[in-house]
Design a protein around this motif. Structure first.
Motif, PDB file in Angstrom:
ATOM      1  N   VAL A  30       0.864  -1.174   0.000  1.00  0.00           N
ATOM      2  CA  VAL A  30       0.000   0.000   0.000  1.00  0.00           C
ATOM      3  C   VAL A  30       0.905   1.229   0.000  1.00  0.00           C
ATOM      4  CG1 VAL A  30      -0.186   0.008   2.529  1.00  0.00           C
ATOM      5  CG2 VAL A  30      -1.931   1.162   1.153  1.00  0.00           C
ATOM      6  N   ALA A  31       0.464   2.283  -0.689  1.00  0.00           N
ATOM      7  CA  ALA A  31       1.289   3.483  -0.796  1.00  0.00           C
ATOM      8  C   ALA A  31       0.419   4.730  -0.800  1.00  0.00           C
ATOM      9  CB  ALA A  31       2.140   3.442  -2.073  1.00  0.00           C
ATOM     10  N   ALA A  32       0.956   5.796  -0.227  1.00  0.00           N
ATOM     11  CA  ALA A  32       0.370   7.120  -0.407  1.00  0.00           C
ATOM     12  C   ALA A  32       0.782   7.598  -1.795  1.00  0.00           C
ATOM     13  CB  ALA A  32       0.870   8.085   0.657  1.00  0.00           C
ATOM     14  N   SER A  33      -0.172   8.168  -2.514  1.00  0.00           N
ATOM     15  CA  SER A  33       0.056   8.568  -3.895  1.00  0.00           C
ATOM     16  C   SER A  33      -0.049  10.086  -4.016  1.00  0.00           C
ATOM     17  CB  SER A  33      -0.984   7.881  -4.789  1.00  0.00           C
ATOM     18  OG  SER A  33      -0.780   8.195  -6.137  1.00  0.00           O
ATOM     19  N   PHE A  34       1.058  10.727  -4.352  1.00  0.00           N
ATOM     20  CA  PHE A  34       1.104  12.187  -4.509  1.00  0.00           C
ATOM     21  C   PHE A  34       1.060  12.475  -6.008  1.00  0.00           C
ATOM     22  CE2 PHE A  34       3.249  10.864  -0.689  1.00  0.00           C
ATOM     23  CZ  PHE A  34       2.651  11.656   0.277  1.00  0.00           C
ATOM     24  N   ALA A  35      -0.121  12.890  -6.476  1.00  0.00           N
ATOM     25  CA  ALA A  35      -0.367  12.994  -7.918  1.00  0.00           C
ATOM     26  C   ALA A  35      -0.396  14.444  -8.388  1.00  0.00           C
ATOM     27  CB  ALA A  35      -1.675  12.308  -8.273  1.00  0.00           C
ATOM     28  N   PHE A  51      -8.339  23.288 -17.803  1.00  0.00           N
ATOM     29  CA  PHE A  51      -9.410  23.557 -16.848  1.00  0.00           C
ATOM     30  C   PHE A  51      -9.043  23.224 -15.403  1.00  0.00           C
ATOM     31  CE2 PHE A  51     -11.163  19.224 -16.215  1.00  0.00           C
ATOM     32  CZ  PHE A  51     -10.448  18.550 -17.182  1.00  0.00           C
ATOM     33  N   ILE A  52      -8.087  22.320 -15.167  1.00  0.00           N
ATOM     34  CA  ILE A  52      -7.605  22.033 -13.809  1.00  0.00           C
ATOM     35  C   ILE A  52      -6.096  21.836 -13.862  1.00  0.00           C
ATOM     36  CG2 ILE A  52      -7.549  20.301 -11.953  1.00  0.00           C
ATOM     37  CD1 ILE A  52     -10.476  19.898 -12.255  1.00  0.00           C
ATOM     38  N   ASP A  53      -5.409  22.442 -12.914  1.00  0.00           N
ATOM     39  CA  ASP A  53      -3.963  22.269 -12.760  1.00  0.00           C
ATOM     40  C   ASP A  53      -3.709  22.207 -11.261  1.00  0.00           C
ATOM     41  OD1 ASP A  53      -1.260  22.171 -12.936  1.00  0.00           O
ATOM     42  OD2 ASP A  53      -1.030  24.003 -14.109  1.00  0.00           O
ATOM     43  N   ASP A  54      -3.503  20.978 -10.715  1.00  0.00           N
ATOM     44  CA  ASP A  54      -3.445  20.849  -9.262  1.00  0.00           C
ATOM     45  C   ASP A  54      -2.713  19.568  -8.861  1.00  0.00           C
ATOM     46  OD1 ASP A  54      -4.000  21.587  -6.610  1.00  0.00           O
ATOM     47  OD2 ASP A  54      -5.887  20.496  -6.579  1.00  0.00           O
ATOM     48  N   ASN A  55      -2.381  19.484  -7.568  1.00  0.00           N
ATOM     49  CA  ASN A  55      -1.809  18.295  -6.941  1.00  0.00           C
ATOM     50  C   ASN A  55      -2.849  17.682  -6.017  1.00  0.00           C
ATOM     51  OD1 ASN A  55       0.859  18.762  -8.025  1.00  0.00           O
ATOM     52  ND2 ASN A  55       1.011  20.436  -6.560  1.00  0.00           N
ATOM     53  N   SER A  56      -2.709  16.391  -5.746  1.00  0.00           N
ATOM     54  CA  SER A  56      -3.627  15.728  -4.823  1.00  0.00           C
ATOM     55  C   SER A  56      -2.897  14.609  -4.087  1.00  0.00           C
ATOM     56  CB  SER A  56      -4.835  15.158  -5.562  1.00  0.00           C
ATOM     57  OG  SER A  56      -4.434  14.041  -6.347  1.00  0.00           O
ATOM     58  N   VAL A  57      -3.539  14.103  -3.039  1.00  0.00           N
ATOM     59  CA  VAL A  57      -3.011  12.966  -2.294  1.00  0.00           C
ATOM     60  C   VAL A  57      -4.072  11.863  -2.318  1.00  0.00           C
ATOM     61  CG1 VAL A  57      -2.156  12.107  -0.089  1.00  0.00           C
ATOM     62  CG2 VAL A  57      -1.642  14.456  -0.794  1.00  0.00           C
ATOM     63  N   GLY A  58      -3.684  10.690  -2.785  1.00  0.00           N
ATOM     64  CA  GLY A  58      -4.572   9.537  -2.825  1.00  0.00           C
ATOM     65  C   GLY A  58      -3.843   8.314  -2.311  1.00  0.00           C
TER      66      GLY A  58
END
Length: 194
Positions: A30-35, A51-58
């Motif tokens: 399992v891993a934290a995903s920094f996208a 239309f979207i330019d961003d980072n997220s954590v999944g």
């Protein structure tokens, strides 16, 4: 002298307790995903370009089988979390949220490593994601993304059955540029010992 012998024996015992990273067998993790996502192809023309330019954590869950010291296969479930941005459209004002989730299947090529406790690899395969776009909390678009995925990574073993894993996934997404950096833990099922 007895201290040196005792230290040497302790070193041999701790060394023999490690699993062979190149042994055939199953692994899971399992891993934290920094996208990161930068949208190019918009679902509605009125949203404008990028239309979207961003980072997220999944997160990412995966299972892997290593056939030998060179090759393996891996299947994974990916969830990117939510990418957010403000709508640039006067016709559709508000906050945009975009998320991707789905599966990938990849072949792995293990590379020679400078240490027995480190495993390096390259990977490539196919992914199939669902993506949902919300405006102010209401879904305005649902679609699917599929295509090629590629990446590279490393595992550092720290006990007989556990390792720390870091890798990068790049997705050939139609909607824009999508990649993730994943940090997590990996568990080894059995396998021969060194």
């Amino acid at each position: 002298m007895r201290r040196m012998v005792l230290l040497g024996l302790l070193g041999l015992v701790s060394w023999s307790a490690h699993a062979d990273l190149n042994a055939p067998g199953w692994r899971t993790g399992v891993a934290a995903s920094f996208a990161n996502f930068s949208g190019d192809d918009v679902p509605a023309p009125e949203l404008g370009n990028k239309f979207i330019d961003d980072n997220s954590v999944g997160f990412k869950l995966y299972g892997q089988y290593q056939f030998n010291e060179w090759f393996g296969i891996e299947g994974a479930y990916h969830n990117t979390g939510e990418f957010e941005d403000k709508s640039k459209s006067l016709a559709l004002p508000g906050k945009l949220n975009l998320s991707f989730s789905g599966f990938s299947a990849q072949g792995l090529l293990y590379l020679p490593s400078p240490s027995d406790d480190v495993q390096l690899y390259l990977k490539a395969g196919f992914y199939d994601f669902d993506d949902d776009l919300d405006l102010n909390g209401s879904n305005i678009s649902s679609a699917s993304e599929s295509g090629l995925v590629a990446g590279a990574g490393a595992v550092i073993e720290f006990t007989e059955h556990w390792g720390l894993r870091a890798d990068v996934d790049w997705f050939d997404a139609k909607a824009g540029k999508l990649y993730s950096v994943n940090l997590g833990v990996q568990y080894y099922f059995g396998g021969s010992k060194q």
